[in-house]
Design a protein around this motif. Structure first.
Motif, PDB file in Angstrom:
ATOM      1  N   MET A 206      87.349  -8.361  26.492  1.00  0.00           N
ATOM      2  CA  MET A 206      85.891  -8.462  26.122  1.00  0.00           C
ATOM      3  C   MET A 206      85.406  -7.049  26.444  1.00  0.00           C
ATOM      4  N   LYS A 207      84.506  -6.284  25.472  1.00  0.00           N
ATOM      5  CA  LYS A 207      83.954  -5.091  25.804  1.00  0.00           C
ATOM      6  C   LYS A 207      82.611  -5.552  26.336  1.00  0.00           C
ATOM      7  N   LEU A 208      82.121  -4.503  27.396  1.00  0.00           N
ATOM      8  CA  LEU A 208      80.897  -4.582  27.877  1.00  0.00           C
ATOM      9  C   LEU A 208      80.354  -3.202  28.012  1.00  0.00           C
ATOM     10  N   TYR A 209      79.262  -3.049  27.437  1.00  0.00           N
ATOM     11  CA  TYR A 209      78.409  -1.834  27.346  1.00  0.00           C
ATOM     12  C   TYR A 209      77.479  -1.446  28.636  1.00  0.00           C
ATOM     13  N   ILE A 210      77.629  -0.273  29.044  1.00  0.00           N
ATOM     14  CA  ILE A 210      76.767  -0.131  30.234  1.00  0.00           C
ATOM     15  C   ILE A 210      75.918   1.037  30.065  1.00  0.00           C
ATOM     16  N   LYS A 211      74.560   0.739  30.303  1.00  0.00           N
ATOM     17  CA  LYS A 211      73.525   1.867  30.087  1.00  0.00           C
ATOM     18  C   LYS A 211      73.511   2.722  31.327  1.00  0.00           C
ATOM     19  N   TYR A 212      73.559   4.229  31.072  1.00  0.00           N
ATOM     20  CA  TYR A 212      73.471   4.991  32.061  1.00  0.00           C
ATOM     21  C   TYR A 212      74.862   5.386  32.963  1.00  0.00           C
TER      22      TYR A 212
ATOM     23  N   TYR B  98      71.736   7.951   9.728  1.00  0.00           N
ATOM     24  CA  TYR B  98      71.547   6.578  10.411  1.00  0.00           C
ATOM     25  C   TYR B  98      71.362   6.779  11.974  1.00  0.00           C
ATOM     26  N   LEU B  99      72.485   7.527  12.519  1.00  0.00           N
ATOM     27  CA  LEU B  99      72.774   7.866  13.830  1.00  0.00           C
ATOM     28  C   LEU B  99      71.537   8.484  14.538  1.00  0.00           C
ATOM     29  N   SER B 100      71.189   9.646  13.788  1.00  0.00           N
ATOM     30  CA  SER B 100      70.067  10.408  13.867  1.00  0.00           C
ATOM     31  C   SER B 100      68.866   9.562  14.160  1.00  0.00           C
ATOM     32  N   ASN B 101      68.538   8.892  13.033  1.00  0.00           N
ATOM     33  CA  ASN B 101      67.107   8.298  12.994  1.00  0.00           C
ATOM     34  C   ASN B 101      67.187   7.280  14.131  1.00  0.00           C
ATOM     35  N   LEU B 102      68.136   6.384  14.163  1.00  0.00           N
ATOM     36  CA  LEU B 102      68.372   5.324  15.320  1.00  0.00           C
ATOM     37  C   LEU B 102      68.072   6.183  16.785  1.00  0.00           C
ATOM     38  N   PHE B 103      68.937   7.102  16.935  1.00  0.00           N
ATOM     39  CA  PHE B 103      68.619   7.886  18.063  1.00  0.00           C
ATOM     40  C   PHE B 103      67.384   8.248  18.400  1.00  0.00           C
ATOM     41  N   SER B 104      66.667   8.756  17.399  1.00  0.00           N
ATOM     42  CA  SER B 104      65.087   9.401  17.788  1.00  0.00           C
ATOM     43  C   SER B 104      64.249   7.871  17.966  1.00  0.00           C
ATOM     44  N   GLU B 105      64.353   6.957  17.217  1.00  0.00           N
ATOM     45  CA  GLU B 105      63.632   5.602  17.310  1.00  0.00           C
ATOM     46  C   GLU B 105      63.895   5.176  18.648  1.00  0.00           C
ATOM     47  N   VAL B 106      64.831   4.950  19.113  1.00  0.00           N
ATOM     48  CA  VAL B 106      65.359   4.523  20.404  1.00  0.00           C
ATOM     49  C   VAL B 106      64.927   5.228  21.680  1.00  0.00           C
ATOM     50  N   THR B 107      65.040   6.443  21.366  1.00  0.00           N
ATOM     51  CA  THR B 107      65.086   7.412  22.940  1.00  0.00           C
ATOM     52  C   THR B 107      63.699   8.056  22.737  1.00  0.00           C
ATOM     53  N   GLY B 108      63.249   8.261  21.836  1.00  0.00           N
ATOM     54  CA  GLY B 108      62.009   9.189  21.651  1.00  0.00           C
ATOM     55  C   GLY B 108      62.198  10.539  21.644  1.00  0.00           C
ATOM     56  N   THR B 109      63.429  11.142  21.431  1.00  0.00           N
ATOM     57  CA  THR B 109      63.986  12.609  21.338  1.00  0.00           C
ATOM     58  C   THR B 109      64.948  12.648  20.058  1.00  0.00           C
ATOM     59  N   THR B 110      65.102  13.811  19.574  1.00  0.00           N
ATOM     60  CA  THR B 110      66.106  13.862  18.591  1.00  0.00           C
ATOM     61  C   THR B 110      67.546  13.955  19.129  1.00  0.00           C
TER      62      THR B 110
ATOM     63  N   MET C 154      74.179  -3.963  28.628  1.00  0.00           N
ATOM     64  CA  MET C 154      73.590  -3.808  27.239  1.00  0.00           C
ATOM     65  C   MET C 154      73.996  -4.700  26.351  1.00  0.00           C
ATOM     66  N   GLU C 155      73.272  -5.532  25.848  1.00  0.00           N
ATOM     67  CA  GLU C 155      73.742  -6.719  24.811  1.00  0.00           C
ATOM     68  C   GLU C 155      72.867  -6.323  23.436  1.00  0.00           C
ATOM     69  N   ASP C 156      72.249  -5.675  23.281  1.00  0.00           N
ATOM     70  CA  ASP C 156      71.509  -5.432  21.839  1.00  0.00           C
ATOM     71  C   ASP C 156      72.397  -4.297  20.989  1.00  0.00           C
ATOM     72  N   LYS C 157      72.612  -4.417  19.920  1.00  0.00           N
ATOM     73  CA  LYS C 157      73.471  -3.474  19.187  1.00  0.00           C
ATOM     74  C   LYS C 157      72.741  -2.092  18.937  1.00  0.00           C
TER      75      LYS C 157
ATOM     76  N   GLU D  12      74.277   4.406  23.411  1.00  0.00           N
ATOM     77  CA  GLU D  12      74.917   4.575  24.461  1.00  0.00           C
ATOM     78  C   GLU D  12      76.319   5.242  23.815  1.00  0.00           C
ATOM     79  N   LYS D  13      76.874   4.725  22.904  1.00  0.00           N
ATOM     80  CA  LYS D  13      78.112   5.269  22.287  1.00  0.00           C
ATOM     81  C   LYS D  13      77.942   6.607  21.822  1.00  0.00           C
ATOM     82  N   VAL D  14      76.897   7.192  21.200  1.00  0.00           N
ATOM     83  CA  VAL D  14      76.541   8.312  20.573  1.00  0.00           C
ATOM     84  C   VAL D  14      76.390   9.311  21.920  1.00  0.00           C
ATOM     85  N   LYS D  15      75.609   8.810  22.981  1.00  0.00           N
ATOM     86  CA  LYS D  15      75.436   9.627  24.454  1.00  0.00           C
ATOM     87  C   LYS D  15      76.848   9.814  24.861  1.00  0.00           C
TER      88      LYS D  15
END
Length: 193
Positions: A1-7, A106-118, A62-65, A71-74
């Motif tokens: 089972m994979k778990l994703y952890i923010k920060y 898609y990644l770039s737009n999603l990143f900007s939408e979620v983080t507020g930075t490009t 983290m549980e939402d896609k 976080e994978k991008v970061k």
């Protein structure tokens, strides 16, 4: 089972998470920045304990896609800039698309939408932080650092460095007390913008 952890952005974070999971009796089979894998099934009670322990240490489960993808991008950017000897020979857009098997736009737009930075700004900030580290080590010339971080020229590197830090690389190098920002704090600062 994979778990994703923010920060979870540094090797220290990985070590802390690994230790906390060991205390909970949960064996990790693989751990990377931002994610880990466990072989055993985790109960709802254990999930609650994991959330609590992570929150106490400044992390989140983290549980939402969308958050997981960000976080994978970061993690890919941080791993590449801070922990690899060489940056990829291709542009970051191509590298991220290939590594994450996802369209860069898609990644770039999603990143900007979620983080507020490009995404580009995130990459630049991390490249400059890495440059500061290399300047402090004093083992490379500024031109070599610019080349290592894939800047087209020393003036281009110097302009970006000054735009981010407010100082020229030459002036930063001359400071007696050079100040770097911890990766965790860099992420926190970007979160607040």
């Amino acid at each position: 089972m994979k778990l994703y952890i923010k920060y979870m952005v540094s090797n220290c974070c990985k070590l802390m998470v690994k230790n906390e999971f060991n205390k909970l009796g949960i064996k990790i089979s693989r751990i990377e920045l931002g994610e880990l894998e466990v072989k055993q099934k985790i109960s709802l009670r254990q999930f609650d304990k994991i959330r609590s322990v992570l929150k106490k240490n400044g992390h989140e489960l983290m549980e939402d896609k969308k958050s997981i993808q960000i976080e994978k991008v970061k993690a890919a950017i941080i791993n590449t800039i801070h922990y690899s000897d060489e940056l990829p020979e291709v542009k970051f857009s191509e590298y991220l698309s290939t590594k994450l098997e996802c369209d860069y736009t898609y990644l770039s737009n999603l990143f900007s939408e979620v983080t507020g930075t490009t995404l580009q700004q995130f990459i630049i900030v991390h490249k400059i932080e890495r440059a500061k580290e290399l300047i402090i080590y004093n083992e490379m010339s500024l031109k070599e650092i610019a080349f290592k971080l894939h800047y087209s020229s020393l003036p281009h590197f110097s302009n970006q460095f000054k735009k981010i830090t407010g100082l020229s690389p030459v002036f930063f190098k001359s400071l007696k007390k050079k100040k770097r920002i911890a990766l965790e704090q860099l992420i926190e600062n970007q979160k607040l913008k």
